[in-house]
Motif scaffolding. Structure first.
Motif, PDB file in Angstrom:
ATOM      1  N   UNK A 191     -57.668  22.679  -8.000  1.00 48.74           N
ATOM      2  CA  UNK A 191     -58.744  23.252  -8.817  1.00 48.74           C
ATOM      3  C   UNK A 191     -58.323  23.671 -10.207  1.00 48.74           C
ATOM      4  N   UNK A 192     -57.067  23.484 -10.548  1.00 48.15           N
ATOM      5  CA  UNK A 192     -56.595  23.853 -11.885  1.00 48.15           C
ATOM      6  C   UNK A 192     -57.133  22.878 -12.923  1.00 48.15           C
ATOM      7  N   UNK A 193     -57.782  23.395 -13.962  1.00 49.31           N
ATOM      8  CA  UNK A 193     -58.331  22.541 -15.014  1.00 49.31           C
ATOM      9  C   UNK A 193     -57.196  22.014 -15.890  1.00 49.31           C
ATOM     10  N   UNK A 194     -57.195  20.693 -16.148  1.00 46.36           N
ATOM     11  CA  UNK A 194     -56.113  20.102 -16.938  1.00 46.36           C
ATOM     12  C   UNK A 194     -56.590  19.568 -18.286  1.00 46.36           C
ATOM     13  N   UNK A 195     -57.896  19.254 -18.426  1.00 41.15           N
ATOM     14  CA  UNK A 195     -58.373  18.713 -19.707  1.00 41.15           C
ATOM     15  C   UNK A 195     -59.885  18.853 -19.801  1.00 41.15           C
ATOM     16  N   UNK A 196     -60.372  19.040 -21.041  1.00 42.02           N
ATOM     17  CA  UNK A 196     -61.812  19.058 -21.321  1.00 42.02           C
ATOM     18  C   UNK A 196     -62.065  18.275 -22.597  1.00 42.02           C
ATOM     19  N   UNK A 197     -63.127  17.444 -22.603  1.00 41.48           N
ATOM     20  CA  UNK A 197     -63.440  16.587 -23.754  1.00 41.48           C
ATOM     21  C   UNK A 197     -64.932  16.670 -24.049  1.00 41.48           C
ATOM     22  N   UNK A 198     -65.272  16.859 -25.322  1.00 39.27           N
ATOM     23  CA  UNK A 198     -66.655  16.787 -25.779  1.00 39.27           C
ATOM     24  C   UNK A 198     -66.883  15.399 -26.383  1.00 39.27           C
ATOM     25  N   UNK A 199     -67.892  14.667 -25.884  1.00 39.76           N
ATOM     26  CA  UNK A 199     -68.216  13.323 -26.358  1.00 39.76           C
ATOM     27  C   UNK A 199     -69.519  13.349 -27.163  1.00 39.76           C
ATOM     28  N   UNK A 223     -67.827  21.728 -34.123  1.00 41.66           N
ATOM     29  CA  UNK A 223     -68.545  22.968 -33.826  1.00 41.66           C
ATOM     30  C   UNK A 223     -68.986  22.990 -32.352  1.00 41.66           C
ATOM     31  N   UNK A 224     -69.576  21.882 -31.877  1.00 40.53           N
ATOM     32  CA  UNK A 224     -70.007  21.816 -30.486  1.00 40.53           C
ATOM     33  C   UNK A 224     -68.817  21.926 -29.538  1.00 40.53           C
ATOM     34  N   UNK A 225     -67.740  21.289 -29.904  1.00 38.98           N
ATOM     35  CA  UNK A 225     -66.531  21.334 -29.072  1.00 38.98           C
ATOM     36  C   UNK A 225     -66.027  22.760 -28.922  1.00 38.98           C
ATOM     37  N   UNK A 226     -65.958  23.501 -30.041  1.00 37.86           N
ATOM     38  CA  UNK A 226     -65.463  24.886 -30.010  1.00 37.86           C
ATOM     39  C   UNK A 226     -66.406  25.803 -29.228  1.00 37.86           C
ATOM     40  N   UNK A 227     -67.710  25.604 -29.384  1.00 41.41           N
ATOM     41  CA  UNK A 227     -68.675  26.464 -28.677  1.00 41.41           C
ATOM     42  C   UNK A 227     -68.625  26.245 -27.171  1.00 41.41           C
ATOM     43  N   UNK A 228     -68.343  25.022 -26.739  1.00 41.91           N
ATOM     44  CA  UNK A 228     -68.289  24.733 -25.309  1.00 41.91           C
ATOM     45  C   UNK A 228     -66.866  24.863 -24.747  1.00 41.91           C
ATOM     46  N   UNK A 229     -65.925  25.243 -25.609  1.00 46.67           N
ATOM     47  CA  UNK A 229     -64.550  25.462 -25.144  1.00 46.67           C
ATOM     48  C   UNK A 229     -63.834  24.209 -24.706  1.00 46.67           C
ATOM     49  N   UNK A 230     -64.125  23.082 -25.351  1.00 46.75           N
ATOM     50  CA  UNK A 230     -63.465  21.819 -25.010  1.00 46.75           C
ATOM     51  C   UNK A 230     -62.216  21.631 -25.866  1.00 46.75           C
ATOM     52  N   UNK A 260     -59.168  15.333 -32.513  1.00 47.19           N
ATOM     53  CA  UNK A 260     -60.432  14.606 -32.618  1.00 47.19           C
ATOM     54  C   UNK A 260     -60.128  13.118 -32.818  1.00 47.19           C
ATOM     55  N   UNK A 261     -60.920  12.250 -32.124  1.00 52.22           N
ATOM     56  CA  UNK A 261     -60.718  10.809 -32.196  1.00 52.22           C
ATOM     57  C   UNK A 261     -62.058  10.111 -32.390  1.00 52.22           C
ATOM     58  N   UNK A 262     -61.997   8.924 -33.027  1.00 50.82           N
ATOM     59  CA  UNK A 262     -63.156   8.053 -33.159  1.00 50.82           C
ATOM     60  C   UNK A 262     -62.813   6.740 -32.464  1.00 50.82           C
ATOM     61  N   UNK A 263     -63.692   6.276 -31.573  1.00 52.13           N
ATOM     62  CA  UNK A 263     -63.405   5.059 -30.822  1.00 52.13           C
ATOM     63  C   UNK A 263     -64.634   4.160 -30.804  1.00 52.13           C
ATOM     64  N   UNK A 264     -64.378   2.869 -30.538  1.00 52.62           N
ATOM     65  CA  UNK A 264     -65.453   1.937 -30.252  1.00 52.62           C
ATOM     66  C   UNK A 264     -65.747   2.018 -28.753  1.00 52.62           C
ATOM     67  N   UNK A 265     -66.928   1.609 -28.302  1.00 47.11           N
ATOM     68  CA  UNK A 265     -67.312   1.775 -26.888  1.00 47.11           C
ATOM     69  C   UNK A 265     -66.340   1.144 -25.893  1.00 47.11           C
TER      70      UNK A 265
END
Length: 400
Positions: A191-199, A223-230, A260-265
């Motif tokens: 149950x230990x959290x190891x990663x969080x990502x905002x897409x 801003x959204x990432x920081x507010x959601x703690x990602x 922060x990263x930018x990717x193609x689909x």
């Protein structure tokens, strides 16, 4: 007898110049004087013949030796030339083989590169055609929704096998006035959290009046990432479709906003796997560090308890040592006192012994020796005792 004149014809012949008889003589001295030049010329001529003959023989011998040496040299040169020709042929054959192999490798490499390039070009052309066709058929809003659906479907295809403990859902919390598209979280088995990502997913149609840029969404995504703690923020984008920087796949824009990263689909699943594996490794390292820290803490507690025990033991030892030293001193004093008592007793014994010796040595004679009165009294006493007993025994001396 007469002297006959002669002349020298050659080195072996004389010629008579007049008739002669038996007994006539020839004066050789005159002959020599007359024909010396001829004889010398003949001798020199003969010498020249001999020299020329010898010189000719020597020249012939030298020519023969020269021919033999030339023949040997020609043979060696021929052998060396044949050897060089053989080596040259082998080297040419080897180089030819290497060149042929290089040509084959080059051909295969060129063919492989060409096939790879053609395949990538074909894939890009197909992707471009696909998205162009997609843009032509749906609106701008529908394009964005379709990209979100695409990513969600791709993730759900492998969720059960690759992301069993993961959370991947739409971000529906818009309390702050904005929200991302998806939030990804992954956990260890405990149950230990190891990663969080905002897409955030972005796209646009061909007929959009104003072409948007990827960097236009960085600030809001952060801003959204920081507010959601990602921890990470990823923009999945089809914007700037002709930009080579973003077309290379995964673009790190951490110089603008951290993590922060930018990717193609097509790189949606690879970026999740890459960051998740990296975070899992980091989590394991952190866990090991915590274990080491706890071990160090246990060691520190043990060392503190050991030092406390040492301190208390040293204090008790010091007190015991002081009491022991004091007891030893008291014992030493007692021993000293007993020794003095012993010496006094020994001295008293010696005095008693001397007194006893003096008592044993004491006699009436010694007592009356310097005292005439006592001597007379003892003499009278002794005389009376002798008369009363009426004995004829000789007088016995009494010792007191």
């Amino acid at each position: 007898m007469a002297k006959i004149k002669v002349s020298i014809v050659d080195s072996s012949t004389l010629k008579l110049e007049e008739k002669g008889d038996i007994g006539d003589t020839i004066d050789l001295k005159e002959l020599k004087a007359v024909d010396d030049t001829l004889i010398l010329d003949s001798i020199h001529h003969r010498k020249d013949e001999i020299y020329n003959h010898l010189l000719k023989q020597e020249v012939q011998q030298q020519e023969a030796n020269k021919k033999i040496a030339l023949a040997e040299l020609e043979n060696k040169l021929r052998i060396e030339i044949e050897k060089l020709k053989t080596e040259k042929a082998i080297a040419i054959q080897k180089l030819t083989s290497e060149l042929a192999q290089a040509d084959n490798v080059k051909t295969l490499s060129e063919k492989s590169l060409k096939e790879s390039y053609d395949l990538k070009l074909k894939q890009k052309e197909e992707a471009i055609e696909y998205y162009k066709d997609l843009k032509a058929r749906v609106s701008t809003k529908m394009l964005g929704e379709t990209l979100e659906q695409h990513c969600e479907i791709e993730f759900n295809k492998i969720r059960a096998t690759a992301f069993r403990n993961a959370y991947f859902e739409k971000d529906n919390d818009a309390k702050s006035g904005s929200k991302g598209d998806f939030i990804f979280k992954d956990f260890e088995d405990d149950g230990t959290e190891i990663i969080t990502i905002m897409f955030e997913m972005k796209n646009e149609g061909d007929k959009t009046a104003t072409k948007q840029k990827n960097e236009d969404f960085f600030k809001e995504l952060n801003k959204d990432r920081n507010e959601k703690g990602c921890e990470y923020a990823i923009l999945v984008s089809l914007l700037e479709i002709d930009n080579e920087l973003y077309n290379q796949g995964i673009v790190d824009v951490s110089h603008r906003y951290p993590k922060m990263y930018v990717i193609r689909p097509q790189f949606f699943i690879p970026i999740i796997s890459l960051l998740r594996d990296s975070a899992r490794n980091a989590s394991q390292v952190k866990r090991q560090l915590v274990e080491v820290k706890n071990q160090n803490l246990d060691i520190t507690n043990f060392e503190n308890e050991l030092n406390d025990f040492k301190s208390k033991f040293a204090n008790n030892y010091r007190l015991a040592s002081e009491k022991f030293t004091k007891a030893i001193e008291e014992i030493d004093k007692t021993i000293d006192h007993l020794n003095k008592t012993k010496e006094a007793l020994l001295s008293s014994e010696n005095n008693l012994r001397l007194a006893n010796n003096k008592a044993e040595d004491l006699t009436i004679k010694k007592l009356t020796r310097s005292n005439p009165t006592m001597k007379q009294a003892f003499d009278s006493l002794n005389a009376g005792e002798d008369a009363g007993e009426n004995t004829s025994s000789p007088r016995t001396e009494h010792r007191g």
